[in-house]
Scaffold this active site. Structure first.
Site, PDB file in Angstrom:
ATOM      1  N   LYS A  16      -0.481  -4.044  -3.499  1.00 49.57           N
ATOM      2  CA  LYS A  16      -1.808  -3.498  -3.179  1.00 49.57           C
ATOM      3  C   LYS A  16      -1.921  -2.130  -3.831  1.00 49.57           C
ATOM      4  CE  LYS A  16      -4.893  -2.017   0.527  1.00 49.57           C
ATOM      5  NZ  LYS A  16      -5.031  -0.628   0.057  1.00 49.57           N
ATOM      6  N   GLU A  65      10.623   6.360  -9.511  1.00 47.47           N
ATOM      7  CA  GLU A  65      10.281   6.911 -10.819  1.00 47.47           C
ATOM      8  C   GLU A  65      10.412   8.429 -10.908  1.00 47.47           C
ATOM      9  OE1 GLU A  65       7.131   3.304 -11.926  1.00 47.47           O
ATOM     10  OE2 GLU A  65       6.452   5.386 -11.962  1.00 47.47           O
ATOM     11  N   SER A 104       0.815  -1.216   0.000  1.00 44.18           N
ATOM     12  CA  SER A 104       0.000   0.000   0.000  1.00 44.18           C
ATOM     13  C   SER A 104       0.850   1.268   0.000  1.00 44.18           C
ATOM     14  CB  SER A 104      -0.939  -0.047   1.208  1.00 44.18           C
ATOM     15  OG  SER A 104      -1.866   0.992   1.198  1.00 44.18           O
TER      16      SER A 104
END
Length: 492
Positions: A346, A332, A321
């Site tokens: 998740k 990124e 999560s």
């Protein structure tokens, strides 16, 4: 997980006088009508006489006739069931059934008491064994144990499958139903049976419930002035705690940072965004949230304090999560290397709605994507640099009530041999046979740890062997060492 609490208050008359007589509704019928009224999307205005005066009463039409079947079933049971029905219990059951029909382990209905426990876990402390769990394919699976909790100290690991609690099977139960059985007052005991990995064997364990720590951020300085900061969950005070730890590490000359979210099951989405903003350039994307219509909202890094030293982030199968949101954002949008093992996977966002009676609906409202638009749900994030734990770190738990002695042959004996071998004791050939070499190894271990020298492995001896192995795993920690070495190299 986006935690949002709102209170919806609805007032309804339980008597309406259309024409010249009253129509009385049964309490359950009234409750179910309220449900229908809440979810209806259109309404009409009718004129009614109430207590001899003309009043305008707004009544919404039932645009969901399928709910009539629910009312019919209740009325039938109320009239003809062999004993009086419990209205409140049936309403709770209907709500739980409705949420269960979504077939989403992250969407659930929590009665008032469970809702209070959930809020405790998010904002303060609670009492239990300290393991984040979820229901998966009818099984109760550990997402991760909480740092310094009874579950972590006893050796519970991500992906362990809990089968029974105090002798009662929890197979087929929801995560919330399992939590009811597992939690309890500090100092009380709970017995669980669990399955690990591909083994069909069940391991028994007795845990003493405790207050689960409120602290969510831990820091220490490693070799080369590299700070190791571990975040165990994303709760209300986590961001504040992290800033304090960063201040402490900077005061000690921090030249690099390993951010550790291993076995972190997640938590608040907004906290994850705040933390990511410390590492991501202002204005760059942190996470994308997409609703069911496909509309995307992008949360960008906020202005403010920035961490400028070389950084890596550590993940494993218990990172879920919000941990994955943070890892994806740093990788990124800030080119931070992700080290460790594939994360849990998740990729959905939950909202919490408080109902008027104190009960709570926690349900999925959207899916989240990484800055580059990747949806990692049920796939996880693959690290840039994959580092496994040594094989001895994944050895099964040994039931401390079992007695292993010379002459025994079993898979459990083989596990014990592997543990002792990893700790540096000569057990001879590792073959599952408790032979003379194993006996001597156990006696030597007992002597060195002030235990009764019996050559038999059970009780305190088994517990101490597993404790020593956990210490070795923590000390060796090849994932942390690799992440630290990367930071040192980047700092040069």
């Amino acid at each position: 997980m986006d935690e949002k609490n709102s209170q919806n208050e609805e007032q309804h008359d339980n008597e309406v006088k259309p024409a010249k007589k009253y129509v009385r509704m049964k309490p359950f019928t009234l409750i179910m009508l309220i449900i229908v009224l809440i979810i209806s999307t259109s309404g009409i205005t009718i004129l009614a006489l109430t207590f001899g005066e003309e009043k305008v009463v707004e009544v919404r039409t039932n645009t969901h006739p399928q709910f009539q079947k629910l009312l019919d079933v209740y009325d039938e049971l109320d009239k003809n069931y062999f004993k009086a029905v419990d209205e409140e219990k049936m309403v709770e059951g209907a709500m739980e059934g409705m949420m269960g029909a979504l077939d989403d382990p992250y969407s659930t209905y929590m009665p008032k008491k469970e809702a209070e426990q959930f809020n405790d876990q998010i904002s303060s402390s609670f009492e239990g064994i300290g393991a984040e769990i979820q229901e998966k394919d009818g099984q109760i699976v550990v997402v991760s144990p909480i740092k310094n909790s009874p579950a972590e100290k006893a050796g519970i690991k991500p992906n362990d499958i809990i089968k029974t609690v105090d002798g009662k099977s929890i197979v087929g139960k929801t995560a919330d139903q399992a939590v009811k059985l597992i939690r309890g007052k500090k100092g009380t005991k709970v017995k669980i049976e669990f399955q690990r990995g591909d083994s069909k064997n069940l391991h028994k364990m007795t845990l003493v419930r405790d207050e689960i720590p409120v602290e969510t951020v831990y820091a220490s300085m490693l070799k080369g002035k590299v700070a190791h900061i571990q975040i165990t969950s994303f709760s209300d005070d986590t961001y504040k705690e992290l800033l304090e730890k960063l201040d402490d590490m900077e005061a000690k000359g921090m030249q690099g940072l390993v951010l550790d979210v291993r076995q972190n099951p997640g938590g608040r989405l907004d906290v994850a965004i705040n933390i990511a903003s410390l590492f991501v350039e202002t204005g760059k994307p942190v996470v994308q949230v997409e609703n069911r219509a496909g509309k995307k909202e992008i949360a960008n890094a906020q202005d403010g304090r920035k961490v400028t030293v070389p950084t890596t982030i550590l993940v494993d199968g218990g990172s879920a999560s919000a941990s994955e949101i943070l890892a994806g954002a740093l990788n990124e949008s800030a080119n931070v290397k992700v080290v460790g093992e594939k994360t849990f996977g998740k990729g959905t966002v939950q909202t919490v709605e408080e109902l008027s009676d104190g009960a709570t609906l926690k349900y999925t409202t959207a899916k989240w994507l990484t800055p580059d638009g990747n949806w990692i749900h049920e796939k996880g994030i693959q690290p840039n640099i994959h580092v496994n734990y040594p094989s001895y770190a994944n050895l099964p738990y040994i039931d401390t009530t079992k007695t292993l002695k010379q002459g025994d042959v079993s898979d459990t004996v083989e596990v014990a041999e592997k543990m002792l071998d990893a700790l540096g004791y000569n057990v001879g050939k590792i073959d599952g046979l408790y032979d003379y070499s194993t006996l001597i190894a156990v006696q030597t271990f007992q002597q060195q740890h002030d235990l009764e020298t019996t050559g038999i492995m059970n009780g305190a001896t088994t517990t101490e062997v597993m404790n020593e192995l956990r210490k070795k795993i923590k000390k060796d920690d090849p994932q942390l060492k690799k992440a630290r070495d990367i930071v040192i190299k980047e700092a040069k």
